[in-house]
Design a protein around this motif. Sequence first.
Motif, PDB file in Angstrom:
ATOM      1  N   ARG A  14       0.847  -1.192   0.000  1.00  0.00           N
ATOM      2  CA  ARG A  14       0.000   0.000   0.000  1.00  0.00           C
ATOM      3  C   ARG A  14       0.884   1.245   0.000  1.00  0.00           C
ATOM      4  NH1 ARG A  14      -5.294   1.351   3.670  1.00  0.00           N
ATOM      5  NH2 ARG A  14      -5.739   3.282   2.582  1.00  0.00           N
ATOM      6  N   ILE A  15       0.603   2.120  -0.952  1.00  0.00           N
ATOM      7  CA  ILE A  15       1.471   3.274  -1.186  1.00  0.00           C
ATOM      8  C   ILE A  15       0.668   4.563  -1.088  1.00  0.00           C
ATOM      9  CG2 ILE A  15       2.934   4.407  -2.929  1.00  0.00           C
ATOM     10  CD1 ILE A  15       3.584   1.564  -3.996  1.00  0.00           C
ATOM     11  N   LEU A  16       1.247   5.590  -0.450  1.00  0.00           N
ATOM     12  CA  LEU A  16       0.635   6.915  -0.458  1.00  0.00           C
ATOM     13  C   LEU A  16       1.399   7.799  -1.427  1.00  0.00           C
ATOM     14  CD1 LEU A  16      -1.485   8.861   0.777  1.00  0.00           C
ATOM     15  CD2 LEU A  16       0.297   9.618   2.357  1.00  0.00           C
ATOM     16  N   LEU A  17       0.658   8.434  -2.321  1.00  0.00           N
ATOM     17  CA  LEU A  17       1.256   9.389  -3.252  1.00  0.00           C
ATOM     18  C   LEU A  17       0.782  10.786  -2.880  1.00  0.00           C
ATOM     19  CD1 LEU A  17       2.638  10.335  -5.900  1.00  0.00           C
ATOM     20  CD2 LEU A  17       0.485   9.815  -7.069  1.00  0.00           C
ATOM     21  N   ALA A  18       1.729  11.688  -2.566  1.00  0.00           N
ATOM     22  CA  ALA A  18       1.404  13.089  -2.293  1.00  0.00           C
ATOM     23  C   ALA A  18       1.940  13.912  -3.457  1.00  0.00           C
ATOM     24  CB  ALA A  18       2.015  13.530  -0.965  1.00  0.00           C
ATOM     25  N   GLU A  19       1.051  14.353  -4.327  1.00  0.00           N
ATOM     26  CA  GLU A  19       1.458  15.053  -5.554  1.00  0.00           C
ATOM     27  C   GLU A  19       0.302  15.945  -5.992  1.00  0.00           C
ATOM     28  OE1 GLU A  19       2.811  16.724  -8.297  1.00  0.00           O
ATOM     29  OE2 GLU A  19       4.243  15.061  -8.195  1.00  0.00           O
ATOM     30  N   ASP A  20       0.582  17.243  -6.236  1.00  0.00           N
ATOM     31  CA  ASP A  20      -0.514  18.157  -6.568  1.00  0.00           C
ATOM     32  C   ASP A  20      -0.673  18.376  -8.071  1.00  0.00           C
ATOM     33  OD1 ASP A  20       1.912  19.535  -6.569  1.00  0.00           O
ATOM     34  OD2 ASP A  20       0.932  21.457  -6.246  1.00  0.00           O
ATOM     35  N   ASP A  21       0.246  17.862  -8.875  1.00  0.00           N
ATOM     36  CA  ASP A  21       0.076  18.000 -10.323  1.00  0.00           C
ATOM     37  C   ASP A  21      -0.771  16.822 -10.818  1.00  0.00           C
ATOM     38  OD1 ASP A  21       0.559  17.421 -13.136  1.00  0.00           O
ATOM     39  OD2 ASP A  21       2.101  18.965 -13.063  1.00  0.00           O
ATOM     40  N   PRO A  22      -2.006  17.126 -11.323  1.00  0.00           N
ATOM     41  CA  PRO A  22      -2.924  16.024 -11.646  1.00  0.00           C
ATOM     42  C   PRO A  22      -2.385  15.065 -12.700  1.00  0.00           C
ATOM     43  CG  PRO A  22      -4.025  18.164 -11.868  1.00  0.00           C
ATOM     44  CD  PRO A  22      -2.581  18.445 -11.599  1.00  0.00           C
ATOM     45  N   SER A  23      -1.669  15.590 -13.717  1.00  0.00           N
ATOM     46  CA  SER A  23      -1.256  14.665 -14.773  1.00  0.00           C
ATOM     47  C   SER A  23      -0.103  13.776 -14.298  1.00  0.00           C
ATOM     48  CB  SER A  23      -0.893  15.418 -16.052  1.00  0.00           C
ATOM     49  OG  SER A  23       0.230  16.221 -15.822  1.00  0.00           O
ATOM     50  N   ILE A  24       0.812  14.324 -13.503  1.00  0.00           N
ATOM     51  CA  ILE A  24       1.883  13.478 -12.948  1.00  0.00           C
ATOM     52  C   ILE A  24       1.282  12.435 -12.014  1.00  0.00           C
ATOM     53  CG2 ILE A  24       3.939  13.463 -11.482  1.00  0.00           C
ATOM     54  CD1 ILE A  24       4.646  16.198 -12.579  1.00  0.00           C
ATOM     55  N   ALA A  25       0.331  12.891 -11.185  1.00  0.00           N
ATOM     56  CA  ALA A  25      -0.294  11.966 -10.233  1.00  0.00           C
ATOM     57  C   ALA A  25      -0.992  10.819 -10.960  1.00  0.00           C
ATOM     58  CB  ALA A  25      -1.290  12.721  -9.351  1.00  0.00           C
ATOM     59  N   GLU A  26      -1.666  11.168 -12.042  1.00  0.00           N
ATOM     60  CA  GLU A  26      -2.392  10.135 -12.785  1.00  0.00           C
ATOM     61  C   GLU A  26      -1.428   9.088 -13.347  1.00  0.00           C
ATOM     62  OE1 GLU A  26      -5.285  11.876 -15.532  1.00  0.00           O
ATOM     63  OE2 GLU A  26      -5.250   9.927 -16.554  1.00  0.00           O
ATOM     64  N   GLY A  27      -0.316   9.572 -13.922  1.00  0.00           N
ATOM     65  CA  GLY A  27       0.678   8.652 -14.480  1.00  0.00           C
ATOM     66  C   GLY A  27       1.273   7.733 -13.420  1.00  0.00           C
ATOM     67  N   ILE A  28       1.614   8.329 -12.264  1.00  0.00           N
ATOM     68  CA  ILE A  28       2.217   7.535 -11.191  1.00  0.00           C
ATOM     69  C   ILE A  28       1.211   6.524 -10.637  1.00  0.00           C
ATOM     70  CG2 ILE A  28       3.073   7.666  -8.816  1.00  0.00           C
ATOM     71  CD1 ILE A  28       4.592  10.146  -9.512  1.00  0.00           C
ATOM     72  N   CYS A  29      -0.037   6.990 -10.419  1.00  0.00           N
ATOM     73  CA  CYS A  29      -1.064   6.096  -9.868  1.00  0.00           C
ATOM     74  C   CYS A  29      -1.275   4.898 -10.777  1.00  0.00           C
ATOM     75  CB  CYS A  29      -2.401   6.825  -9.703  1.00  0.00           C
ATOM     76  SG  CYS A  29      -2.491   7.800  -8.209  1.00  0.00           S
ATOM     77  N   SER A  30      -1.411   5.163 -12.074  1.00  0.00           N
ATOM     78  CA  SER A  30      -1.736   4.031 -12.935  1.00  0.00           C
ATOM     79  C   SER A  30      -0.543   3.093 -13.052  1.00  0.00           C
ATOM     80  CB  SER A  30      -2.273   4.488 -14.296  1.00  0.00           C
ATOM     81  OG  SER A  30      -1.229   4.990 -15.067  1.00  0.00           O
ATOM     82  N   SER A  31       0.670   3.638 -13.053  1.00  0.00           N
ATOM     83  CA  SER A  31       1.843   2.764 -13.099  1.00  0.00           C
ATOM     84  C   SER A  31       1.928   1.880 -11.854  1.00  0.00           C
ATOM     85  CB  SER A  31       3.096   3.636 -13.254  1.00  0.00           C
ATOM     86  OG  SER A  31       4.159   3.147 -12.502  1.00  0.00           O
ATOM     87  N   LEU A  32       1.681   2.476 -10.680  1.00  0.00           N
ATOM     88  CA  LEU A  32       1.768   1.691  -9.449  1.00  0.00           C
ATOM     89  C   LEU A  32       0.655   0.652  -9.367  1.00  0.00           C
ATOM     90  CD1 LEU A  32       2.669   4.485  -6.860  1.00  0.00           C
ATOM     91  CD2 LEU A  32       4.170   2.683  -7.693  1.00  0.00           C
ATOM     92  N   ARG A  33      -0.542   1.045  -9.836  1.00  0.00           N
ATOM     93  CA  ARG A  33      -1.660   0.088  -9.768  1.00  0.00           C
ATOM     94  C   ARG A  33      -1.446  -1.071 -10.725  1.00  0.00           C
ATOM     95  NH1 ARG A  33      -5.740   4.918  -8.947  1.00  0.00           N
ATOM     96  NH2 ARG A  33      -5.657   4.958  -6.676  1.00  0.00           N
ATOM     97  N   GLN A  34      -0.880  -0.752 -11.893  1.00  0.00           N
ATOM     98  CA  GLN A  34      -0.565  -1.839 -12.825  1.00  0.00           C
ATOM     99  C   GLN A  34       0.457  -2.794 -12.218  1.00  0.00           C
ATOM    100  OE1 GLN A  34       0.623  -0.215 -16.619  1.00  0.00           O
ATOM    101  NE2 GLN A  34      -1.431   0.641 -16.914  1.00  0.00           N
ATOM    102  N   GLY A  35       1.288  -2.250 -11.335  1.00  0.00           N
ATOM    103  CA  GLY A  35       2.274  -3.081 -10.642  1.00  0.00           C
ATOM    104  C   GLY A  35       1.671  -3.875  -9.490  1.00  0.00           C
ATOM    105  N   GLY A  36       0.357  -3.765  -9.313  1.00  0.00           N
ATOM    106  CA  GLY A  36      -0.328  -4.566  -8.304  1.00  0.00           C
ATOM    107  C   GLY A  36      -0.402  -3.921  -6.930  1.00  0.00           C
ATOM    108  N   HIS A  37      -0.074  -2.617  -6.850  1.00  0.00           N
ATOM    109  CA  HIS A  37      -0.112  -1.951  -5.554  1.00  0.00           C
ATOM    110  C   HIS A  37      -1.437  -1.237  -5.328  1.00  0.00           C
ATOM    111  CE1 HIS A  37       4.105  -2.789  -5.183  1.00  0.00           C
ATOM    112  NE2 HIS A  37       4.342  -2.199  -6.340  1.00  0.00           N
TER     113      HIS A  37
END
Length: 229
Positions: free
Chosen positions: A2-25
Amino acid sequence: MRILLAEDDPSIAEGICSSLRQGGHAVDHVASGSLADTALRDHEYDLLVLDLGLPQLDGTEVLKRLRSRGAGMPVLVVTARDGLPERIRVLDLGADDYLVKPFALSEFEARVRALLRRASSRGVPELQLGRLRLDLPGHRAWIDETALELTAREFGLLEALALRPDRVTSRAQLIEALCDWDQELTDNGLDIAIHRLRRKLHGSGTGVRTIRGLGYLLEEAEAADGDLE
Ligand code: CA
């Protein structure tokens, strides 16, 4: 994990979230420093991905508060601030790694894997329980040499249990480990995941034992056939 991402730029956040979720997190995302601070007090995370330039509370302050509470979870800082003094300051405040924007997602993913590998198994990327072997960063498991076909959720469940050997893990702890705020895991959903995991562990010599009223225990036993009750 389980990972917490603190990021206020929506497009960076979206990219990071989807990459981490694809990794099964499981990923929770917040867009301000104060929300990050609250989330870190209220939940348990295996990793914090922290932007420094955050509204309300700067990322360095979030990090300072986290470490002052004695929390040892790994922290990966991602920021556009790339001066040497800034990097040194952030590492001295307790960040484990530092990535300057813009970065390639593949490098980000490799750094996340390295941090989780170090944290989840204290440097050992594999866990062995009897004939069952888990590659934690790679999200793979084997019985002897036979690979287990596990979904991300089933692997997460197995990992959560395997990281607490000989200790009972409650249903609430399992749900906390498996879910982020955007997903729901009902009691029924957890039962189904446990049922499927037991079926896949059948014959492995390791099983998921139900401790009535308390939770579950991953157990190696002569008789264990994956569906202990
Ligand atoms: Ca920012």
